[in-house]
Scaffold this active site. Structure first.
Site, PDB file in Angstrom:
ATOM      1  N   LYS A 242      42.773 -20.971   2.659  1.00 45.11           N
ATOM      2  CA  LYS A 242      42.491 -21.495   1.317  1.00 45.11           C
ATOM      3  C   LYS A 242      40.982 -21.489   1.071  1.00 45.11           C
ATOM      4  CE  LYS A 242      46.390 -24.636   0.683  1.00 45.11           C
ATOM      5  NZ  LYS A 242      46.983 -24.011  -0.507  1.00 45.11           N
ATOM      6  N   ARG A 316      57.810 -23.990   2.465  1.00 45.29           N
ATOM      7  CA  ARG A 316      59.195 -23.529   2.298  1.00 45.29           C
ATOM      8  C   ARG A 316      59.804 -23.093   3.630  1.00 45.29           C
ATOM      9  NH1 ARG A 316      57.348 -19.079  -2.013  1.00 45.29           N
ATOM     10  NH2 ARG A 316      55.716 -20.647  -2.218  1.00 45.29           N
TER      11      ARG A 316
HETATM   12  N1  BES Z   1      50.415 -27.021  -0.136  1.00 41.10           N
HETATM   13  C1  BES Z   1      50.341 -25.939  -1.023  1.00 41.10           C
HETATM   14  C2  BES Z   1      50.652 -26.331  -2.463  1.00 41.10           C
HETATM   15  C3  BES Z   1      49.727 -27.305  -3.120  1.00 41.10           C
HETATM   16  C4  BES Z   1      48.775 -26.872  -4.019  1.00 41.10           C
HETATM   17  C5  BES Z   1      49.849 -28.665  -2.904  1.00 41.10           C
HETATM   18  C6  BES Z   1      47.942 -27.762  -4.650  1.00 41.10           C
HETATM   19  C7  BES Z   1      49.023 -29.564  -3.532  1.00 41.10           C
HETATM   20  C8  BES Z   1      48.081 -29.115  -4.412  1.00 41.10           C
HETATM   21  C9  BES Z   1      51.305 -24.833  -0.619  1.00 41.10           C
HETATM   22  O1  BES Z   1      51.573 -24.767   0.736  1.00 41.10           O
HETATM   23  C10 BES Z   1      50.684 -23.548  -1.025  1.00 41.10           C
HETATM   24  O2  BES Z   1      49.607 -23.288  -0.603  1.00 41.10           O
HETATM   25  N2  BES Z   1      51.361 -22.788  -1.845  1.00 41.10           N
HETATM   26  C11 BES Z   1      50.846 -21.544  -2.315  1.00 41.10           C
HETATM   27  C12 BES Z   1      51.958 -20.521  -2.284  1.00 41.10           C
HETATM   28  C13 BES Z   1      51.524 -19.117  -2.542  1.00 41.10           C
HETATM   29  C14 BES Z   1      50.677 -18.608  -1.402  1.00 41.10           C
HETATM   30  C15 BES Z   1      52.732 -18.261  -2.716  1.00 41.10           C
HETATM   31  C16 BES Z   1      50.356 -21.752  -3.728  1.00 41.10           C
HETATM   32  O3  BES Z   1      50.985 -22.496  -4.464  1.00 41.10           O
HETATM   33  O4  BES Z   1      49.323 -21.215  -4.078  1.00 41.10           O
HETATM   34 ZN    ZN Z   2      50.126 -23.621   1.786  1.00 40.40          ZN
END
Ligand code: BES
Ligand code: ZN
Ligand code: ZN
Length: 463
Positions: A242, A316
């Site tokens: 991230k 997921r």
């Molecule tokens: N934990 C994150 C989602 C999230 C985003 C939680 C902002 C709280 C605040 C999740 O694991 C994630 O990173 N999802 C990605 C998925 C993508 C790579 C398909 C996302 O939502 O960007």
């Molecule tokens: Zn994530």
């Protein structure tokens, strides 16, 4: 602390009088507007008139906001005991006042040094002048569950580890009857083949855990409802790391598991007599040479293979294994999961509503009714037969990312859907609603909100 009394007591250091536009108080020689706080000093005692405006336009959210504002106002900085005189005897309004007082005044300041000159009294004793009722005690109890959840979410990721959550759960079930506990640590997860869960945790030195509390509070022949929480103690994104401005809050990625702890606490405190499963899928999505890789194909507990399109879509994967394990071994009739699953849900709904997905309209309607009643808001988003096209992989049964650009919250929900079998299931995506950044919104200050705790406790209590 909060208590109730049918008659006003005189030993309080301050009194808050809530007034709607038509309710005049002879001590107040002017009209008081909505949102206005008008202080009087009666001897050494503060009297705070709080304007609520036109009663017909007053929402329960407004009421929570006004109570928070009054209790946190400068005038009551040094006050230890305060009495609140409600503008009405209406039960829902009184409950909102309780929530405004407990949820509204929560602050996360564990790591702030205490200024010697700053003698703010934080945990005021609030007495609400109203005939005591069982329902009010219940509201207080639910708010305590919310507090536990918020504390778990707000604290450091290196403190709130899988071991810590295990201890928390053990503490909550200690001395309770009709409870059994199953914990799958790394060794058991390996032996049983929960490889998706293991893959996510692969880069972390901490132990992955699947924790299952089985509570037979209802009749023997009644089915079980499972509440499953995503417990990513930190989500770096893994090798799909991230970026700055996205990674800083990722200790909140265990908000689902944190909510399960709060709900569990509430179930015992309220004596809810249902058959329930509390499930926490706990891992840390760390980066490092051991971390799982984009492009890997992993076969999980259900026997389905998953192509890893992105290591940041890890929630997921853990939930998929948790679902398949629970569905196969515990056979719940209903399953509700709660997870900070997608940034896309935040794009779709913002921060005030959790995304709700379900394969069962009746369950969805019931949960929406609970969301409405508790102000723990949710909005339904779709999954539909054709959506599974988007999570297909050329080299595996499924892919953990979508082949299309939009609707990421929906494709993530569909991925989960692939692992529920015939179980009536609902999914709450709390990525936006779990946490407030900046100075707060509504009656929440900065930090965790406890999203899902009031909603699901209400559901378990009433449906
Ligand atoms: N934990 C994150 C989602 C999230 C985003 C939680 C902002 C709280 C605040 C999740 O694991 C994630 O990173 N999802 C990605 C998925 C993508 C790579 C398909 C996302 O939502 O960007
Ligand atoms: Zn994530
Ligand atoms: Zn995550």
């Amino acid at each position: 602390m909060i208590s109730f009394t049918p008659k006003s007591k005189h030993d309080q250091e301050a009194t808050i009088v809530l007034l709607t536009s038509k309710q005049n108080d002879k001590r107040l020689k002017k009209d008081i507007e909505k949102g206005e706080i008008f202080p009087f000093l009666e001897g050494k005692k503060y009297l705070l008139f709080v304007g609520l405006g036109n009663v017909d336009k007053l929402t329960l959210t407004d009421l929570r906001i006004q109570i928070r504002k009054a209790l946190m106002s400068f005038f009551l900085k040094k006050v230890k005991s305060v009495e609140v005189i409600p503008h009405t005897k209406d039960e829902r309004a009184v409950k909102a006042i309780i929530e405004g007082a407990l949820i509204g005044t929560y602050t996360w300041d564990k790591y702030k040094s205490k200024d010697k000159d700053d003698k703010v009294v934080k945990d005021k004793h609030v007495t609400i002048v109203v005939e005591p009722k069982k329902e009010y005690e219940q509201t207080v109890a639910v708010c305590e569950g919310v507090k536990l959840t918020r504390d778990l979410i707000n604290d450091n990721a290196d403190l709130i580890t899988s071991d810590y959550l295990e201890k928390t759960i053990k503490g909550l079930i200690k001395g309770q009857k009709k409870v059994s506990l199953e914990i799958l640590n790394e060794k058991e997860l390996k032996a049983k083949g929960l490889n998706l869960h293991l893959a996510v945790n692969q880069g972390s030195p901490k132990e992955p855990k699947l924790i299952i509390v089985k509570y037979t509070g209802g009749k023997k022949d009644e089915g079980y409802t499972a509440i499953v929480g995503k417990g990513m103690t930190f989500d770096t994104g893994g090798l799909n790391l991230k970026p700055t401005n996205h990674i800083e809050t990722m200790r909140i990625d265990m908000s689902g598991a944190g909510a399960v702890c709060g709900i569990l606490k509430n179930v015992f405190k309220l004596g809810i007599k249902k058959n329930l499963l509390f499930v926490l899928g706990i891992a840390e999505n760390a980066i490092g040479s051991l971390a799982y890789k984009p492009g890997d194909v992993i076969i999980g507990y259900a026997g389905k293979s998953v192509e890893i399109g992105n290591t940041d879509a890890e929630g997921r994967l853990v939930l998929a294994d948790a679902f398949s394990y629970v569905v196969k071994n515990y056979k719940p009739i209903k399953m509700v999961d709660i997870a900070t699953l997608t940034g896309a849900c935040v794009v779709a709904l913002g921060f005030d509503y959790s995304g709700l997905f379900s394969n069962n309209d009746e369950l969805a309607e019931e949960l929406l009714a609970c969301a409405q009643e508790t102000d723990d808001r949710a909005w339904r988003l779709p999954i539909y037969p054709e959506i599974k096209e988007y999570i297909k992989s050329p080299i595996a049964d499924l892919k953990n990312t979508s082949t299309i650009r939009g609707g990421g919250a929906c494709t993530a929900a569909e991925f989960l859907h692939q692992f529920v079998g015939d179980t009536a299931w609902a999914h709450l995506d709390i990525a936006g609603s779990a946490f407030v950044e900046g100075h707060g919104r509504f009656y929440y200050g900065h930090g965790a909100t406890g999203a899902g705790v009031r909603l699901l406790t209400h559901y378990l209590l009433n449906f």
